[in-house]
Write a protein that holds these residues in place. Sequence first.
Motif, PDB file in Angstrom:
ATOM      1  N   LEU A  60      46.550  36.856  37.925  1.00 31.21           N
ATOM      2  CA  LEU A  60      47.140  38.177  37.721  1.00 31.21           C
ATOM      3  C   LEU A  60      46.056  39.219  37.466  1.00 31.21           C
ATOM      4  N   SER A  61      46.120  40.298  38.189  1.00 29.08           N
ATOM      5  CA  SER A  61      45.204  41.416  38.017  1.00 29.08           C
ATOM      6  C   SER A  61      45.860  42.651  38.616  1.00 29.08           C
ATOM      7  N   LEU A  62      45.192  43.774  38.516  1.00 29.94           N
ATOM      8  CA  LEU A  62      45.725  44.998  39.109  1.00 29.94           C
ATOM      9  C   LEU A  62      45.846  44.862  40.616  1.00 29.94           C
ATOM     10  N   ALA A  63      44.896  44.148  41.237  1.00 28.53           N
ATOM     11  CA  ALA A  63      44.940  43.965  42.687  1.00 28.53           C
ATOM     12  C   ALA A  63      46.153  43.154  43.121  1.00 28.53           C
ATOM     13  N   THR A  64      46.646  42.287  42.249  1.00 29.33           N
ATOM     14  CA  THR A  64      47.818  41.477  42.599  1.00 29.33           C
ATOM     15  C   THR A  64      49.020  42.356  42.905  1.00 29.33           C
ATOM     16  N   PHE A  65      49.121  43.499  42.242  1.00 26.04           N
ATOM     17  CA  PHE A  65      50.279  44.380  42.396  1.00 26.04           C
ATOM     18  C   PHE A  65      50.001  45.600  43.272  1.00 26.04           C
ATOM     19  N   GLY A  78      46.135  40.725  47.289  1.00 26.86           N
ATOM     20  CA  GLY A  78      47.160  40.648  46.252  1.00 26.86           C
ATOM     21  C   GLY A  78      48.503  40.246  46.820  1.00 26.86           C
ATOM     22  N   LEU A  79      49.555  40.636  46.137  1.00 28.34           N
ATOM     23  CA  LEU A  79      50.913  40.260  46.531  1.00 28.34           C
ATOM     24  C   LEU A  79      51.833  41.470  46.584  1.00 28.34           C
ATOM     25  N   ALA A  80      51.269  42.664  46.730  1.00 29.40           N
ATOM     26  CA  ALA A  80      52.085  43.878  46.658  1.00 29.40           C
ATOM     27  C   ALA A  80      53.162  43.903  47.731  1.00 29.40           C
ATOM     28  N   ASN A  81      52.800  43.578  48.965  1.00 31.13           N
ATOM     29  CA  ASN A  81      53.797  43.595  50.041  1.00 31.13           C
ATOM     30  C   ASN A  81      54.852  42.510  49.858  1.00 31.13           C
TER      31      ASN A  81
END
Length: 295
Positions: A60-65, A78-81
């Motif tokens: 988990l990090s800012l890039a994940t979202f 990350g996993l934003a999409n």
Amino acid sequence: MTQASTPAVAASHIPWGRVRQSRRTADRAMKVIATAFTMVSIFVLFWILGMLLVKGIGGLSLATFTQVTPGPGSEGGGLANAILGSLVLTFLGIVVATPIGVLAGTWLAEYGRGSKLANLIRFINDILLSAPSILIGLFVYVILVEPFRGYSGWAGGVALGIIAIPVIVRTTEDMLSLVPGPLREAGSALGAPPSVVITSVTWRAAKSGMVTGILLALARIAGETAPLIFTALNNNFWFSPNLVGGVSNLPVTIYQFASAPYENWQQLAWAGSLIITLSILLLSLVARRIVAGGK
């Protein structure tokens, strides 16, 4: 009548010490077995949650979202999409399921009662409630994906909706059946038609339980993977606004990333699993809070 009931009353007050030794032994054995299996299940549950927290928090990090899922062998991402895609598909599924489930459950509780048609609907609903989700995915693939020659978010939303409908139907019927009959009679005595009695009296009395059923259905479909493989599929970029083509989503992304040989993908799979678990936990807590507030 009094003489016949006297032995039963007397038997209920027999001291524990006078109970036969075999019965006391069987009772203690069942307590030990039940306690042991309870502790085993709790241990396994906390083991799974502990492993999920240890391995998931690291991803988990800012890039994940904020960043999209990376390509094979690439770093970062990350996993934003996938998160946004899961939210859209889950929203579509619950929008499809809620009106159908609520109205069907209302008909079963208020109009159908013991009719043959109502019994048939309950039987079919029970079958859907326990049907494997992969079969529902194949069904939607045949009616929505194959004829239109392409995967889409709309097909994924319909598949999730079909899974959620039986949960909402069962919960709605059960909650409306718990509403006391005098409330309906009072509404009818005031001259209100049945439709007004249902919407203004019974729905209002059972609203906390009905909302809880919708939230439980939402939690049920949030982590479904099999139906999305056959309907929405997946991708590593942002999906089209018209939801035509593959739509990225967390369950399928976790399935693909966890089985891949890339360490970065496996880390993101753990992070996605933790996100889904925490989301379902939050929905469950909200549902319990609604029920407690209603009581």
